[in-house]
Design a protein around this motif. Structure first.
Motif, PDB file in Angstrom:
ATOM      1  N   TYR A  87      39.155  40.058  34.248  1.00 23.06           N
ATOM      2  CA  TYR A  87      38.181  41.133  34.400  1.00 23.06           C
ATOM      3  C   TYR A  87      37.373  40.888  35.666  1.00 23.06           C
ATOM      4  O   TYR A  87      37.113  39.738  36.032  1.00 23.06           O
ATOM      5  CB  TYR A  87      37.242  41.168  33.189  1.00 23.06           C
ATOM      6  CG  TYR A  87      37.946  41.434  31.876  1.00 23.06           C
ATOM      7  CD1 TYR A  87      38.164  42.732  31.425  1.00 23.06           C
ATOM      8  CD2 TYR A  87      38.385  40.370  31.091  1.00 23.06           C
ATOM      9  CE1 TYR A  87      38.811  42.961  30.218  1.00 23.06           C
ATOM     10  CE2 TYR A  87      39.035  40.599  29.881  1.00 23.06           C
ATOM     11  CZ  TYR A  87      39.246  41.896  29.457  1.00 23.06           C
ATOM     12  OH  TYR A  87      39.892  42.117  28.265  1.00 23.06           O
ATOM     13  N   PRO A  88      36.952  41.964  36.352  1.00 24.98           N
ATOM     14  CA  PRO A  88      36.138  41.782  37.556  1.00 24.98           C
ATOM     15  C   PRO A  88      34.807  41.119  37.220  1.00 24.98           C
ATOM     16  O   PRO A  88      34.219  41.385  36.166  1.00 24.98           O
ATOM     17  CB  PRO A  88      35.921  43.210  38.072  1.00 24.98           C
ATOM     18  CG  PRO A  88      36.799  44.091  37.277  1.00 24.98           C
ATOM     19  CD  PRO A  88      37.216  43.373  36.054  1.00 24.98           C
ATOM     20  N   VAL A  89      34.368  40.257  38.124  1.00 24.86           N
ATOM     21  CA  VAL A  89      33.073  39.599  37.933  1.00 24.86           C
ATOM     22  C   VAL A  89      31.973  40.575  38.342  1.00 24.86           C
ATOM     23  O   VAL A  89      32.041  41.159  39.430  1.00 24.86           O
ATOM     24  CB  VAL A  89      32.992  38.315  38.778  1.00 24.86           C
ATOM     25  CG1 VAL A  89      31.599  37.724  38.717  1.00 24.86           C
ATOM     26  CG2 VAL A  89      34.019  37.306  38.290  1.00 24.86           C
ATOM     27  N   PRO A  90      30.975  40.785  37.491  1.00 25.27           N
ATOM     28  CA  PRO A  90      29.875  41.674  37.870  1.00 25.27           C
ATOM     29  C   PRO A  90      29.199  41.170  39.146  1.00 25.27           C
ATOM     30  O   PRO A  90      29.053  39.963  39.352  1.00 25.27           O
ATOM     31  CB  PRO A  90      28.919  41.590  36.670  1.00 25.27           C
ATOM     32  CG  PRO A  90      29.767  41.108  35.538  1.00 25.27           C
ATOM     33  CD  PRO A  90      30.811  40.225  36.143  1.00 25.27           C
ATOM     34  N   SER A  91      28.814  42.092  40.019  1.00 25.96           N
ATOM     35  CA  SER A  91      28.175  41.714  41.276  1.00 25.96           C
ATOM     36  C   SER A  91      26.667  41.886  41.189  1.00 25.96           C
ATOM     37  O   SER A  91      26.169  42.728  40.437  1.00 25.96           O
ATOM     38  CB  SER A  91      28.729  42.533  42.435  1.00 25.96           C
ATOM     39  OG  SER A  91      28.469  43.909  42.236  1.00 25.96           O
ATOM     40  N   VAL A  92      25.964  41.074  41.981  1.00 26.22           N
ATOM     41  CA  VAL A  92      24.511  41.167  42.086  1.00 26.22           C
ATOM     42  C   VAL A  92      24.192  41.408  43.552  1.00 26.22           C
ATOM     43  O   VAL A  92      24.508  40.578  44.400  1.00 26.22           O
ATOM     44  CB  VAL A  92      23.835  39.870  41.585  1.00 26.22           C
ATOM     45  CG1 VAL A  92      22.328  39.977  41.752  1.00 26.22           C
ATOM     46  CG2 VAL A  92      24.202  39.598  40.140  1.00 26.22           C
TER      47      VAL A  92
ATOM     48  N   LEU B 208      35.464  42.030  24.565  1.00 27.20           N
ATOM     49  CA  LEU B 208      35.481  40.575  24.547  1.00 27.20           C
ATOM     50  C   LEU B 208      35.958  40.007  25.874  1.00 27.20           C
ATOM     51  O   LEU B 208      36.760  40.624  26.585  1.00 27.20           O
ATOM     52  CB  LEU B 208      36.410  40.074  23.441  1.00 27.20           C
ATOM     53  CG  LEU B 208      36.156  40.577  22.014  1.00 27.20           C
ATOM     54  CD1 LEU B 208      37.196  39.984  21.071  1.00 27.20           C
ATOM     55  CD2 LEU B 208      34.753  40.229  21.555  1.00 27.20           C
ATOM     56  N   TRP B 209      35.477  38.819  26.196  1.00 25.21           N
ATOM     57  CA  TRP B 209      36.108  38.005  27.230  1.00 25.21           C
ATOM     58  C   TRP B 209      37.334  37.367  26.588  1.00 25.21           C
ATOM     59  O   TRP B 209      37.242  36.742  25.532  1.00 25.21           O
ATOM     60  CB  TRP B 209      35.174  36.899  27.716  1.00 25.21           C
ATOM     61  CG  TRP B 209      33.992  37.344  28.536  1.00 25.21           C
ATOM     62  CD1 TRP B 209      32.682  37.235  28.191  1.00 25.21           C
ATOM     63  CD2 TRP B 209      34.014  37.926  29.842  1.00 25.21           C
ATOM     64  NE1 TRP B 209      31.875  37.715  29.184  1.00 25.21           N
ATOM     65  CE2 TRP B 209      32.667  38.146  30.223  1.00 25.21           C
ATOM     66  CE3 TRP B 209      35.032  38.289  30.723  1.00 25.21           C
ATOM     67  CZ2 TRP B 209      32.310  38.705  31.443  1.00 25.21           C
ATOM     68  CZ3 TRP B 209      34.688  38.850  31.948  1.00 25.21           C
ATOM     69  CH2 TRP B 209      33.349  39.055  32.297  1.00 25.21           C
ATOM     70  N   ASP B 210      38.486  37.522  27.236  1.00 22.92           N
ATOM     71  CA  ASP B 210      39.701  36.929  26.676  1.00 22.92           C
ATOM     72  C   ASP B 210      40.619  36.472  27.803  1.00 22.92           C
ATOM     73  O   ASP B 210      40.176  36.293  28.939  1.00 22.92           O
ATOM     74  CB  ASP B 210      40.407  37.906  25.733  1.00 22.92           C
ATOM     75  CG  ASP B 210      40.665  39.267  26.388  1.00 22.92           C
ATOM     76  OD1 ASP B 210      40.832  39.317  27.627  1.00 22.92           O
ATOM     77  OD2 ASP B 210      40.716  40.280  25.666  1.00 22.92           O
ATOM     78  N   GLU B 211      41.902  36.313  27.498  1.00 23.82           N
ATOM     79  CA  GLU B 211      42.832  35.764  28.489  1.00 23.82           C
ATOM     80  C   GLU B 211      43.189  36.767  29.581  1.00 23.82           C
ATOM     81  O   GLU B 211      43.812  36.419  30.588  1.00 23.82           O
ATOM     82  CB  GLU B 211      44.103  35.251  27.799  1.00 23.82           C
ATOM     83  CG  GLU B 211      45.113  36.310  27.394  1.00 23.82           C
ATOM     84  CD  GLU B 211      44.789  36.966  26.060  1.00 23.82           C
ATOM     85  OE1 GLU B 211      45.693  37.611  25.491  1.00 23.82           O
ATOM     86  OE2 GLU B 211      43.638  36.833  25.569  1.00 23.82           O
ATOM     87  N   ASN B 212      42.824  38.025  29.392  1.00 18.98           N
ATOM     88  CA  ASN B 212      43.013  39.026  30.441  1.00 18.98           C
ATOM     89  C   ASN B 212      41.962  38.821  31.536  1.00 18.98           C
ATOM     90  O   ASN B 212      40.876  38.297  31.276  1.00 18.98           O
ATOM     91  CB  ASN B 212      42.894  40.435  29.871  1.00 18.98           C
ATOM     92  CG  ASN B 212      43.977  40.725  28.851  1.00 18.98           C
ATOM     93  OD1 ASN B 212      45.155  40.462  29.108  1.00 18.98           O
ATOM     94  ND2 ASN B 212      43.589  41.234  27.688  1.00 18.98           N
TER      95      ASN B 212
END
Length: 202
Positions: free
Chosen positions: A162-167, A156-160
């Motif tokens: 997380y790295p943003v996926p790169s393109v 899940l996306w939550d309050e922690n």
């Protein structure tokens, strides 16, 4: 007064008159000369000289702009579950479309291609604890989740953060998958909405 005296007087007057004219002329010439000398003196006069320095500065900062931020450069992020219905109110069976997560997008633009932003998602305006909810008519709630991939197994996306996926090696738009496990049997007809705060650290 005889003729001799008259002539002498006239000569005296002429001399006095001539002297007056000569004196005036001499005075005028002297005055003009003084002005010329003063002008020459003023041209070569300097009051003094002082020097200092001027500091010139500028700040250049990188940025990451997330959709719907105050800069308004990017559109607001959107996740739309579409229209769904309860198939069987007694058993709670739901529209089969809900078995698959729905993809949304959170626009992101970073000025530095080497930036490594991290993202976190709040639980929304209508959460009960850590459970996100869509709010509908009469206070009716529909629980939902925001997934980091196209299945619940991705987490899940939550309050922690997380790295943003790169393109192509650059931070790109943030993919968001919405998932409604089941429509509540008491869900009322109408529109259901929620607002989630998304934060970027970079």
């Amino acid at each position: 007064m005889n003729v001799m005296q008259a002539a002498a007087a006239a000569t005296k007057n002429r001399v006095l008159y001539r002297n007056c004219v000569m004196m005036r002329t001499a005075n005028l010439v002297m005055f003009a000369s003084v002005l010329s000398i003063q002008g020459a003196l003023l041209e070569g006069v300097h009051a003094g000289e002082a020097r200092s320095t001027l500091s010139v500065a500028a700040n250049v900062t990188s940025y990451c702009d997330i959709g719907g931020s105050f800069s308004m450069k990017l559109p607001t992020g959107l996740l739309d579950f579409g229209s769904h219905r309860i198939v069987d109110a007694l058993s709670g069976l739901n529209d089969q479309d809900l078995t698959q997560p729905v993809k949304g997008i959170m626009p992101l633009l970073c000025s530095d291609s080497h930036a490594t932003p991290q993202v976190s998602f709040g639980f929304g305006l209508h959460a009960r604890g850590r459970q996100r909810n869509l709010l509908g008519p009469g206070g009716s709630l529909v629980p939902y989740e925001l997934l980091r991939g196209n299945s619940p197994s991705h987490g899940l996306w939550d309050e922690n953060t997380y790295p943003v996926p790169s393109v192509a090696g650059k931070p790109g738009d943030i993919p968001v998958y919405g998932y409604i496990p089941a429509l509540p049997t008491n869900a009322r007809d109408g529109s259901y909405t929620d607002t989630v705060t998304v934060k970027i650290d970079f």
